[in-house]
Each structure stands twice: as C-alpha cells, then as structure tokens.
Scaffold this motif. Structure first.
Motif, PDB file in Angstrom:
ATOM      1  N   GLN A 120      33.758  54.076  38.276  1.00 57.33           N
ATOM      2  CA  GLN A 120      34.212  52.660  38.140  1.00 57.33           C
ATOM      3  C   GLN A 120      33.488  52.566  36.741  1.00 57.33           C
ATOM      4  N   GLU A 147      32.468  54.616  34.312  1.00 49.13           N
ATOM      5  CA  GLU A 147      33.442  55.253  33.055  1.00 49.13           C
ATOM      6  C   GLU A 147      34.413  54.769  32.910  1.00 49.13           C
ATOM      7  N   ALA A 148      35.416  54.249  33.907  1.00 51.83           N
ATOM      8  CA  ALA A 148      36.707  53.596  33.438  1.00 51.83           C
ATOM      9  C   ALA A 148      36.616  52.526  32.858  1.00 51.83           C
ATOM     10  N   ALA A 149      35.687  51.435  33.222  1.00 54.54           N
ATOM     11  CA  ALA A 149      35.323  50.569  32.435  1.00 54.54           C
ATOM     12  C   ALA A 149      34.905  50.512  30.995  1.00 54.54           C
ATOM     13  N   TYR A 150      34.053  51.533  30.809  1.00 56.79           N
ATOM     14  CA  TYR A 150      33.663  51.684  29.333  1.00 56.79           C
ATOM     15  C   TYR A 150      34.974  52.422  28.677  1.00 56.79           C
ATOM     16  N   ALA A 151      35.621  53.169  29.297  1.00 56.93           N
ATOM     17  CA  ALA A 151      36.870  53.550  28.604  1.00 56.93           C
ATOM     18  C   ALA A 151      37.716  52.740  27.946  1.00 56.93           C
ATOM     19  N   ILE A 152      37.837  51.645  28.706  1.00 54.88           N
ATOM     20  CA  ILE A 152      38.746  50.527  28.226  1.00 54.88           C
ATOM     21  C   ILE A 152      38.125  49.503  27.420  1.00 54.88           C
ATOM     22  N   GLY A 153      37.086  49.830  26.914  1.00 56.23           N
ATOM     23  CA  GLY A 153      36.304  49.274  25.856  1.00 56.23           C
ATOM     24  C   GLY A 153      35.546  47.952  26.167  1.00 56.23           C
ATOM     25  N   LEU A 154      35.119  47.862  27.447  1.00 49.05           N
ATOM     26  CA  LEU A 154      34.154  46.986  28.034  1.00 49.05           C
ATOM     27  C   LEU A 154      33.029  46.987  27.375  1.00 49.05           C
TER      28      LEU A 154
END
Length: 290
Positions: free
Chosen positions: A165, A167-174
């Motif tokens: 969760q 890693e996915a959030a960081y991947a979209i630039g948050l």
C-alpha cells in the motif's frame, strides 16, 4: 487436524477437557458459596449495614464520586489520544532527531508505574507549589502512561498495513504525510479501534488509584462511606456496591470493544484490511520509519 499452537484434541482429550471444566466450575462455585457463607455468618448482610443506601444524601455522594471518576477518565482519555497520536507520528518520522527522542519518551512513561506518576505530580506540587489539584495529578498521570501505550498501538496499527500500500502510494507521487493521512490511516483505524477501546477500559479502572492522593473519585467516596460508625462500618457492602458500578462501566466499554472488533472483522472480509491490534507491542520494539 491441527492448529498453529496446539493439536486438536481427540475424543479422550475432549472428555478430559470437559471433566476439567466441570471441576473448575464446581471449585469456583464452591469458593463463592463459602465466601457468601462467611459474610453471612459475620453479619455482612444485616440490614443496618445496607440501610445507608436508602438515603438520598448517600446516593448523591455516590453519584458525585462517579461523576468525578468519569470526568477524570474522560479528560485523560482525550489527552492520552492526542499524546499517542503526536508521539506515534514522531516515532515514524524519517528524521532521527525527532524519532529517537520520541522513542525514549514513550518507552520511559510506559515503564514507569502509573501510581508513581500520580505521586510525582501530587507531592511535587506540595513541595514546589505548582498549583496542581489532585484532579490534575490524576489526569496527568493517566495521560502520560496511557498516552505512551496508545502511541505504540497507533504505530503498530500503521505498520500493520501491507507494505505494498505504501509503495503504491509513493509510486503515484504522494508525499509521506499524504501517504500516512490518505492511505495508511484509513486502513489502520479499523484495526486499532478494538485495542484503543480496550485501553480506555484500563484507563477508566486506573482512575481508582486517585483515592490514594485524596482525589474524590468513586473509590475515595466509598472509603469515606464505609468508615461511618452510624451504620456499623459498612466497608464490605459499600465496596460491593462500588465494584458493581465499576463492573457496569467497564462492561459497557467492553461491549463497545467487541462490537467494534466484530465490525472490523466483517469489514476485513470485504476489503482485506489488516488484522486488529489486540495488544501493544513489546517494549523492546523499535520505531522504524515508513
């Protein structure tokens, strides 16, 4: 046919378990009957010892003590939640100069007995004239101790969210504060609620320690009522009534905790949220950053 912790008992094992349960129940009922008999033979059920509860003045005293208990518990609960939230956020910080002091503060107040914290504020106020009342000493002690436990519950709840969760959030630039606020907290709250409510039950019961520093909560009022010669020093009847009140309050909170846990379990079946935190992590745990 086995679980992680033990093997499922066979027919003989189930029979032994039933017999053991019956023996334990009989022993407990026997002990309760013996205690009631001893109280009866020593006159603890005489009408004069219980007559005081018929008077409105006595009922008002109990109500005042109950309100003082709820007042201290309510304020301490709010402050402990704020304390826990702030120090949990500090413990998961990427900055070492924030994370390390917060870790030491949390572990320090978790390790100090609650009564010692109350003694510190009470007697330090007497010596240094800080202007604190016994109410303030009780609230500060409850806040520091329970807030430290809640900080660990919050941190563990956030850490329990699957790593993917984050890693996915960081991947979209948050950014990190957005990840925690928008992704991790909504999933962690349902997992933390049962443990938080359970800690509130502990906090409510711990207000009874305030009678030692003369805070007029429910137990302190009961002690004053039990020492009245007019009614033959009805300590035991008074403490029985007080215990029933505490049991009722804690039972209501426990019912709330079970309701929240059941609701969280049903939600996890639908959304796949992380499991609930049933207790705070060990005192040796470290504050890893997310």
């Amino acid at each position: 046919m086995s679980t992680v912790l033990y093997e499922v008992p066979g027919p003989k094992g189930k029979t032994r378990n039933r017999i053991s349960n019956i023996i334990v129940v009989i022993a407990v009922l026997g002990a309760a009957a013996w205690l009631i008999h001893r109280m009866y033979t020593h006159g603890q059920f005489e009408g004069r010892l219980w007559r005081q509860f018929e008077y409105a003045a006595i009922q008002r005293e109990l109500l005042t003590g109950l309100l003082n208990t709820l007042r201290a518990a309510g304020l301490a609960a709010v402050l402990a939640l704020l304390f826990g939230a702030v120090f949990a956020a500090a413990r998961i910080s990427d900055h070492k100069w924030v994370r390390v002091p917060a870790t030491y503060v949390v572990e320090l107040f978790r390790a100090i007995p609650l009564l010692i914290l109350m003694f510190f504020f009470y007697y330090a106020n007497i010596q240094f004239q800080w202007g604190l009342t016994p109410f303030a000493a009780v609230v500060f002690g409850l806040t520091l101790y329970n807030g430290s436990v809640l900080a660990e519950i919050f941190r563990a709840g956030i850490a329990a969210v699957p790593k993917g969760q984050r890693e996915a959030a960081y991947a979209i630039g948050l950014r990190k504060n957005q990840v925690v606020r928008l992704v991790l907290l909504p999933q962690a709250i349902s997992a933390m609620l049962p443990a938080i409510v359970s800690q509130m039950v502990v906090l409510l019961k711990d207000t009874a320690l305030g009678f030692i520093i003369t805070y007029a909560e429910l137990l302190y009022v009961a002690k004053q009522m039990g020492g009245r010669l007019t009614y033959g020093f009805p300590y035991i009847p008074t403490y029985i009534v007080t215990a029933i009140i505490y049991i009722g309050l804690c039972s209501l909170l426990s019912v709330l905790a079970r309701y929240l846990e059941g609701r969280s379990r049903r939600r996890r079946k639908i959304t796949g949220a992380p499991p609930p935190i049933t207790k705070a992590p060990d005192i040796a745990t470290t504050g890893e950053s997310i």
